[in-house]
Every structure is written in C-alpha cells, then in structure tokens.
Design a protein around this motif. Structure first.
Motif, PDB file in Angstrom:
ATOM      1  N   TRP A  62       0.853  -1.190   0.000  1.00  0.00           N
ATOM      2  CA  TRP A  62       0.000   0.000   0.000  1.00  0.00           C
ATOM      3  C   TRP A  62       0.890   1.241   0.000  1.00  0.00           C
ATOM      4  O   TRP A  62       1.832   1.357   0.793  1.00  0.00           O
ATOM      5  N   GLY A  63       0.593   2.162  -0.928  1.00  0.00           N
ATOM      6  CA  GLY A  63       1.317   3.425  -0.975  1.00  0.00           C
ATOM      7  C   GLY A  63       2.646   3.374  -1.692  1.00  0.00           C
ATOM      8  O   GLY A  63       3.325   4.398  -1.812  1.00  0.00           O
ATOM      9  N   GLY A  64       3.048   2.197  -2.182  1.00  0.00           N
ATOM     10  CA  GLY A  64       4.369   2.060  -2.781  1.00  0.00           C
ATOM     11  C   GLY A  64       4.376   2.149  -4.298  1.00  0.00           C
ATOM     12  O   GLY A  64       3.334   2.007  -4.957  1.00  0.00           O
ATOM     13  N   LEU A  65       5.557   2.341  -4.854  1.00  0.00           N
ATOM     14  CA  LEU A  65       5.704   2.360  -6.304  1.00  0.00           C
ATOM     15  C   LEU A  65       5.384   0.996  -6.894  1.00  0.00           C
ATOM     16  O   LEU A  65       5.091   0.886  -8.090  1.00  0.00           O
ATOM     17  N   SER A  66       5.409  -0.044  -6.083  1.00  0.00           N
ATOM     18  CA  SER A  66       5.088  -1.395  -6.560  1.00  0.00           C
ATOM     19  C   SER A  66       3.701  -1.441  -7.198  1.00  0.00           C
ATOM     20  O   SER A  66       3.467  -2.241  -8.112  1.00  0.00           O
ATOM     21  N   ILE A  67       2.780  -0.601  -6.751  1.00  0.00           N
ATOM     22  CA  ILE A  67       1.450  -0.563  -7.359  1.00  0.00           C
ATOM     23  C   ILE A  67       1.550  -0.041  -8.792  1.00  0.00           C
ATOM     24  O   ILE A  67       0.927  -0.576  -9.722  1.00  0.00           O
ATOM     25  N   VAL A  68       2.350   0.996  -8.987  1.00  0.00           N
ATOM     26  CA  VAL A  68       2.566   1.539 -10.327  1.00  0.00           C
ATOM     27  C   VAL A  68       3.227   0.491 -11.213  1.00  0.00           C
ATOM     28  O   VAL A  68       2.838   0.297 -12.380  1.00  0.00           O
ATOM     29  N   GLU A  69       4.216  -0.209 -10.679  1.00  0.00           N
ATOM     30  CA  GLU A  69       4.932  -1.212 -11.461  1.00  0.00           C
ATOM     31  C   GLU A  69       4.007  -2.354 -11.864  1.00  0.00           C
ATOM     32  O   GLU A  69       4.077  -2.837 -13.011  1.00  0.00           O
ATOM     33  N   ALA A  70       3.136  -2.796 -10.966  1.00  0.00           N
ATOM     34  CA  ALA A  70       2.179  -3.847 -11.320  1.00  0.00           C
ATOM     35  C   ALA A  70       1.212  -3.356 -12.387  1.00  0.00           C
ATOM     36  O   ALA A  70       0.830  -4.107 -13.300  1.00  0.00           O
ATOM     37  N   THR A  71       0.808  -2.087 -12.297  1.00  0.00           N
ATOM     38  CA  THR A  71      -0.073  -1.508 -13.306  1.00  0.00           C
ATOM     39  C   THR A  71       0.619  -1.454 -14.664  1.00  0.00           C
ATOM     40  O   THR A  71       0.018  -1.784 -15.702  1.00  0.00           O
TER      41      THR A  71
END
Length: 296
Positions: free
Chosen positions: A66-75
């Motif tokens: 939550w809140g991490g760049l990992s969300i952008v990377e998964a997207t």
C-alpha cells in the motif's frame, strides 16, 4: 473490426468478489488482465474465475505494498500484457478486485468509446497553490518492510524532481490508448523521474495523474481541481474518474466499504463502478448482478 477495450485489474484478496466483477465484464469487446499480489495464492482466484478467452492472469507477479511504487509497477505490467496480446485496444481501464459494476455494460462501453480521459486531479503538490507537499518532498518507504523503515518514512526531506509539475488524484482511471502512449513514452524518456517516485507516498496517485496533467491531453481530463472554484465541494464529491468512492471520512486510510444500504445512492450515481465492496456486501453484489433494485 469493432473496438476492443482492455481492463486491468489489481487484486490481492476476496476471489469470490473478483469473480463476480469479472463475470459482469464478460463481453466480446473486453479483454481483462489480472495481477494478483504475489503475497496471495493464485489458485483460489483461478478457481473463482478461470482463465478464458478475454481473461488473462499475469503469471509473473509482484509483491505490492500500500502506498508504494510497486502498485505503479504492477499496473505497468498489466499495460504491457495488454499491449503484447496482439489486440489493439482503444482504451485501458484500471480496476480493483474489490470493485462493483453499477452501470449497464452498454453505458460503460459507450463511455469507453469517447475520447474523455476519466481521471481525477485533486491537489497540486508543487508550484503555485501546492498542498500536501510532504507526499513528494519527504522520503517514504512503503515498499520496505520492518519497523526501522516505518519509523524513517516521512521524516527525511529531499529535493523534489521538477521535470514536470506534480499533482495527486485518484489512482483509478480509464484512459484512451493515446493517453497510455503519453504515459509510457514519458516514462521511457525519463527513467530517473520514475525512480524518484520510489520514495513518494502513494506514487500510484501521482505518476499517471502528473504525466497527463502536464501533457497535451490535459484538457481531456474529466475532473481537474484547476477548473473548480469551490475546492471543499469538489473534494467531497464521490465520483473519481469512473468510480463512486466514499471518502467522507477524510482521516481514513481506506474508503468506506459499501453495503446493501448504499444501493439507492449507487444506482443514482453517474459513476460506472463502485469501490469498494467485500463479501459482507454480497446482497449488494447480487442486487447489481440481477439488474433490479432490492431496496427502495
């Protein structure tokens, strides 16, 4: 050839809820790509909604925080999967596995066929009128685990990357292929800019919104704080892009979970999807799957 639409889904729990969402999106013109957090077992999701024509699960998965760049990377992984599929998609829509379709699918397809960028910009983080500058002006470590990183997060100042003005808004969007090209082209040309956001709080709410707000497509953004005179009223509106989201508790980390008591409000909403629901709201999910009102 009729237009095709890519739906990108980020999921991490509640396979049954995801299954209901994917069932509602089963249409010849829709291709769905699902990323399940690597912390979760993939098998229950495949059991709830098996792969089929038009439904693909990413096998190379990321651990998402939550809140991490990992969300952008998964997207970005989902975008790449859709673009590598061999289909030419005219629109890409990002959904959560906890979303509920609340509009007739024909209405959704009609909206997807326009050139509107269904994106909401809420705050300027840099420049004149900036608010919430700490989001980018301090170092945050959402993708790092452990109490030491948690204590440091948000305490260390840094120089803000000024390649483009930074803004913040909902991470849930529906963008034309032109907008997706704008985003991916910018990121390819500015890799250091994306690395800067490794330590941005809620980078998922900053990366796509900032790139498009600074692009030639800015006038096509559906909701932008710069066009609003009454800021409190604007921020209180529950429509975020194509989503109906209840952030009435401004101190909450997550939006309110809808129940059957919210059915009337959701049916009156101009939004296409509601976020969020869980298994406790199964009567609400069933009400929309049935296509008829259950509550007055």
């Amino acid at each position: 050839m009729s237009a095709r639409f890519a739906v990108l889904v980020l999921a991490h729990h509640q396979p049954r809820v995801l299954g209901a969402l994917l069932e509602s999106l089963d249409h010849p013109s829709i291709d769905v790509y699902v990323h399940v957090d690597a912390k979760s077992d993939l098998a229950p999701f495949l059991a709830a909604a098996p792969e089929r024509d038009g439904l693909t699960y990413l096998r190379e998965r990321r651990t998402v925080s939550w809140g991490g760049l990992s969300i952008v990377e998964a997207t970005l992984d989902l975008i790449a999967a859709a673009r590598d599929s061999g289909h030419r998609h005219v629109r890409f829509t990002l959904l959560s596995g906890s979303d509920l379709l609340i509009a007739p699918l024909d209405d959704v397809l009609a909206a997807w066929s326009t050139d509107t960028e269904f994106l909401r910009v809420d705050h300027r983080l840099t420049g004149p009128g900036a608010l919430r500058g700490h989001v980018v002006a301090r170092r945050h470590f959402a993708d790092r685990s452990g109490p030491g990183w948690a204590r440091l997060s948000g305490r260390l100042p840094r120089r803000v990357d000024d390649t483009i003005p930074l803004v913040q808004g909902s991470m849930w969007w529906s963008l034309t292929s032109t907008a997706i090209e704008e985003v991916t082209g910018f990121l390819a040309a500015h890799p250091r800019w994306l690395r800067f956001h490794r330590q941005t709080l809620a980078a998922d709410e900053v990366v796509f919104t900032s790139i498009l707000a600074a692009s030639p497509l800015a006038d096509r953004i559906a909701q932008h704080v710069d066009r609003e005179r009454d800021l409190p009223s604007y921020l209180a509106r529950p429509v975020h892009g194509m989503h109906h989201i209840d952030w009435s508790d401004r101190t909450a980390i997550n939006p309110r979970t809808f129940t059957l008591d919210d059915e009337g409000d959701l049916r009156r909403s101009p939004a296409m999807f509601a976020r969020k629901v869980d298994e406790s709201a199964w009567p609400l999910i069933e009400a929309f799957r049935a296509g008829r009102a259950v509550t007055p």
